[in-house]
Design a protein around this motif. Structure first.
Motif, PDB file in Angstrom:
ATOM      1  N   LEU A  31       3.320  -8.877   7.812  1.00 10.47           N
ATOM      2  CA  LEU A  31       2.734  -7.952   6.844  1.00 10.47           C
ATOM      3  C   LEU A  31       2.122  -8.714   5.657  1.00 10.47           C
ATOM      4  O   LEU A  31       1.031  -8.385   5.199  1.00 10.47           O
ATOM      5  CB  LEU A  31       3.803  -6.960   6.363  1.00 10.47           C
ATOM      6  CG  LEU A  31       3.280  -5.798   5.535  1.00 10.47           C
ATOM      7  CD1 LEU A  31       2.262  -4.973   6.312  1.00 10.47           C
ATOM      8  CD2 LEU A  31       4.434  -4.908   5.080  1.00 10.47           C
ATOM      9  N   SER A  32       2.785  -9.755   5.196  1.00 15.07           N
ATOM     10  CA  SER A  32       2.197 -10.459   4.041  1.00 15.07           C
ATOM     11  C   SER A  32       0.927 -11.202   4.453  1.00 15.07           C
ATOM     12  O   SER A  32      -0.026 -11.282   3.673  1.00 15.07           O
ATOM     13  CB  SER A  32       3.207 -11.357   3.326  1.00 15.07           C
ATOM     14  OG  SER A  32       3.532 -12.429   4.139  1.00 15.07           O
ATOM     15  N   TYR A  35      -1.889  -8.701   4.335  1.00 15.04           N
ATOM     16  CA  TYR A  35      -2.462  -8.518   2.996  1.00 15.04           C
ATOM     17  C   TYR A  35      -3.365  -9.703   2.616  1.00 15.04           C
ATOM     18  O   TYR A  35      -4.367  -9.524   1.939  1.00 15.04           O
ATOM     19  CB  TYR A  35      -1.361  -8.277   1.950  1.00 15.04           C
ATOM     20  CG  TYR A  35      -0.918  -6.822   1.922  1.00 15.04           C
ATOM     21  CD1 TYR A  35      -1.745  -5.840   1.380  1.00 15.04           C
ATOM     22  CD2 TYR A  35       0.292  -6.419   2.466  1.00 15.04           C
ATOM     23  CE1 TYR A  35      -1.372  -4.498   1.362  1.00 15.04           C
ATOM     24  CE2 TYR A  35       0.685  -5.082   2.464  1.00 15.04           C
ATOM     25  CZ  TYR A  35      -0.158  -4.122   1.907  1.00 15.04           C
ATOM     26  OH  TYR A  35       0.202  -2.801   1.914  1.00 15.04           O
ATOM     27  N   GLN A  38      -6.574  -8.948   4.249  1.00 17.06           N
ATOM     28  CA  GLN A  38      -7.272  -7.909   3.482  1.00 17.06           C
ATOM     29  C   GLN A  38      -7.979  -8.549   2.274  1.00 17.06           C
ATOM     30  O   GLN A  38      -9.158  -8.278   2.002  1.00 17.06           O
ATOM     31  CB  GLN A  38      -6.257  -6.860   3.004  1.00 17.06           C
ATOM     32  CG  GLN A  38      -6.895  -5.743   2.212  1.00 17.06           C
ATOM     33  CD  GLN A  38      -5.877  -4.845   1.514  1.00 17.06           C
ATOM     34  OE1 GLN A  38      -5.883  -4.734   0.298  1.00 17.06           O
ATOM     35  NE2 GLN A  38      -5.022  -4.184   2.285  1.00 17.06           N
ATOM     36  N   ASP A  72       5.060   3.285   6.803  1.00 21.44           N
ATOM     37  CA  ASP A  72       5.260   2.481   5.610  1.00 21.44           C
ATOM     38  C   ASP A  72       4.109   2.714   4.662  1.00 21.44           C
ATOM     39  O   ASP A  72       2.973   2.909   5.100  1.00 21.44           O
ATOM     40  CB  ASP A  72       5.280   0.991   5.988  1.00 21.44           C
ATOM     41  CG  ASP A  72       6.527   0.316   5.480  1.00 21.44           C
ATOM     42  OD1 ASP A  72       7.003   0.726   4.411  1.00 21.44           O
ATOM     43  OD2 ASP A  72       7.003  -0.611   6.160  1.00 21.44           O
ATOM     44  N   ILE A  74       1.152   1.802   2.274  1.00 20.24           N
ATOM     45  CA  ILE A  74       0.223   0.673   2.281  1.00 20.24           C
ATOM     46  C   ILE A  74      -0.764   0.840   1.117  1.00 20.24           C
ATOM     47  O   ILE A  74      -0.900   1.945   0.587  1.00 20.24           O
ATOM     48  CB  ILE A  74      -0.552   0.579   3.618  1.00 20.24           C
ATOM     49  CG1 ILE A  74      -1.295   1.891   3.924  1.00 20.24           C
ATOM     50  CG2 ILE A  74       0.389   0.217   4.763  1.00 20.24           C
ATOM     51  CD1 ILE A  74      -2.149   1.847   5.182  1.00 20.24           C
ATOM     52  N   TRP A  75      -1.423  -0.227   0.749  1.00 18.22           N
ATOM     53  CA  TRP A  75      -2.443  -0.091  -0.309  1.00 18.22           C
ATOM     54  C   TRP A  75      -3.653  -0.946   0.003  1.00 18.22           C
ATOM     55  O   TRP A  75      -3.554  -1.986   0.658  1.00 18.22           O
ATOM     56  CB  TRP A  75      -1.864  -0.405  -1.688  1.00 18.22           C
ATOM     57  CG  TRP A  75      -1.421  -1.808  -1.923  1.00 18.22           C
ATOM     58  CD1 TRP A  75      -0.410  -2.464  -1.291  1.00 18.22           C
ATOM     59  CD2 TRP A  75      -1.961  -2.731  -2.866  1.00 18.22           C
ATOM     60  NE1 TRP A  75      -0.283  -3.726  -1.786  1.00 18.22           N
ATOM     61  CE2 TRP A  75      -1.216  -3.925  -2.761  1.00 18.22           C
ATOM     62  CE3 TRP A  75      -2.984  -2.668  -3.810  1.00 18.22           C
ATOM     63  CZ2 TRP A  75      -1.480  -5.042  -3.547  1.00 18.22           C
ATOM     64  CZ3 TRP A  75      -3.240  -3.784  -4.598  1.00 18.22           C
ATOM     65  CH2 TRP A  75      -2.492  -4.950  -4.464  1.00 18.22           C
ATOM     66  N   GLY A  76      -4.805  -0.454  -0.451  1.00 14.07           N
ATOM     67  CA  GLY A  76      -6.057  -1.140  -0.176  1.00 14.07           C
ATOM     68  C   GLY A  76      -6.973  -1.068  -1.391  1.00 14.07           C
ATOM     69  O   GLY A  76      -6.637  -0.481  -2.420  1.00 14.07           O
ATOM     70  N   LEU A 146       0.878  -1.434  11.849  1.00 14.81           N
ATOM     71  CA  LEU A 146       0.910  -1.529  10.386  1.00 14.81           C
ATOM     72  C   LEU A 146       0.136  -2.768   9.899  1.00 14.81           C
ATOM     73  O   LEU A 146      -0.692  -2.681   8.989  1.00 14.81           O
ATOM     74  CB  LEU A 146       2.374  -1.593   9.917  1.00 14.81           C
ATOM     75  CG  LEU A 146       2.588  -1.627   8.412  1.00 14.81           C
ATOM     76  CD1 LEU A 146       2.098  -0.345   7.761  1.00 14.81           C
ATOM     77  CD2 LEU A 146       4.062  -1.843   8.080  1.00 14.81           C
ATOM     78  N   VAL A 150      -3.378  -2.733   7.573  1.00  9.59           N
ATOM     79  CA  VAL A 150      -3.386  -3.400   6.264  1.00  9.59           C
ATOM     80  C   VAL A 150      -4.500  -4.448   6.225  1.00  9.59           C
ATOM     81  O   VAL A 150      -5.270  -4.530   5.270  1.00  9.59           O
ATOM     82  CB  VAL A 150      -1.998  -4.024   5.977  1.00  9.59           C
ATOM     83  CG1 VAL A 150      -2.068  -5.026   4.829  1.00  9.59           C
ATOM     84  CG2 VAL A 150      -0.993  -2.924   5.661  1.00  9.59           C
ATOM     85  N   CYS A 154      -6.771  -0.951   5.015  1.00  8.84           N
ATOM     86  CA  CYS A 154      -6.217   0.400   5.142  1.00  8.84           C
ATOM     87  C   CYS A 154      -7.294   1.425   5.491  1.00  8.84           C
ATOM     88  O   CYS A 154      -7.273   2.548   4.963  1.00  8.84           O
ATOM     89  CB  CYS A 154      -5.482   0.791   3.868  1.00  8.84           C
ATOM     90  SG  CYS A 154      -4.246  -0.433   3.404  1.00  8.84           S
TER      91      CYS A 154
END
Ligand code: OOG
Ligand code: MG
Length: 254
Positions: A31-32, A35, A38, A72, A74-76, A146, A150, A154
């Motif tokens: 997950l990191s 990001y 992203q 979960d 999430i943010w974008g 997920l 991300v 997102c």
């Protein structure tokens, strides 16, 4: 290296409106790292002259988590070229398989330099507005894990914000409706957004500071959809109404 490559692939998929296969599982992307991808893909947009104008939260409602099978928050990132003027229109061509969803937007009154609470977050906000988010996953069949979603910012594609309003005393129980050409498509309530859309601001303050970013004065926060998203087509006029906040709409053109 692989992170850079995935970021470029996703950026080009968005530019060319051409879906690509999911990439996270095959490359064991955490997950990191997602990001980081992203962030790298946003830097391509910034290099083309786009500017960051705000942030969006995703999967803040059960309806959305269930629709997309992801569980979960999430943010974008939102950039200036993603904005569709209120009561304006957009061509469908820059998008792959766009969907829209009813949201509430907040305008930031001062830089968010600490983790906020439901009690103090109002000091950091100057206004709210009814909003429509257009999401357009760059993955085939709008399917993703997920980490994939991300990495793909997102699914952020476009957004449309109505007139800014004073934030009502209670924002956690407003009915929300989304119509297509005057026909009701989705009906929900602002309490579906983390029980209180202001909680999205609290969560963003935590996530952004964790990531070493500061949400700045004047930026926009999209709190997350209150209902499931709906596919759009040419000829549809999308309208979102939020109780007490008025409405916002745009038309989808060829
Ligand atoms: C991911 C974005 C989710 C929301 O409001 O929950 C989102 C997607 O559904 O493709 O924007
Ligand atoms: Mg959304």
């Amino acid at each position: 290296m692989i992170l850079k490559q995935i970021a470029k692939t996703l950026d080009e998929a968005a530019l060319n409106a051409q879906a690509v296969p999911q990439m996270a599982a095959q490359n064991n992307i955490t997950l990191s790292q997602a990001y980081e991808i992203q962030h790298l893909s946003i830097s391509h947009r910034l290099a083309r002259g786009e500017e960051i104008v705000g942030y969006k939260l995703g999967f803040t409602s059960k309806a959305k988590m269930e629709q997309m099978g992801v569980h979960d928050l999430i943010w974008g990132v939102l950039t200036d070229t993603m904005e569709i003027p209120a009561n304006g229109h957009t061509s469908i061509h820059p998008f792959i398989h766009p969907r829209v969803e009813p949201e509430i937007a907040f305008k930031v009154a001062k830089d968010i330099d600490k983790v906020l609470t439901l009690e103090n977050c109002l000091e950091y906000l100057e206004a709210c507005a009814p909003a429509i988010e257009m999401i357009d996953s760059r993955y085939e069949n709008f399917q993703f894990s997920l980490a994939d979603v991300v990495a793909d910012n997102c699914s952020s594609a476009a957004f449309c914000v109505g007139d800014w309003q004073k934030i009502p005393e209670k924002i956690d129980n407003l009915s929300m409706e989304m119509d297509f050409n005057g026909v009701l498509k989705q009906k929900g309530n602002s309490n579906a957004i983390l029980e209180n859309p202001l909680q999205s601001v609290v969560e963003l303050s935590r996530l952004s500071l964790q990531a070493g970013m500061e949400v700045q004065k004047g930026q926009i926060i999209l709190a997350g959809a209150a209902t499931q998203a709906e596919y759009i087509e040419v000829g549809i006029e999308v309208e979102v109404k939020v109780e007490g906040l008025g409405l916002v709409s745009f038309r989808v053109d060829k």
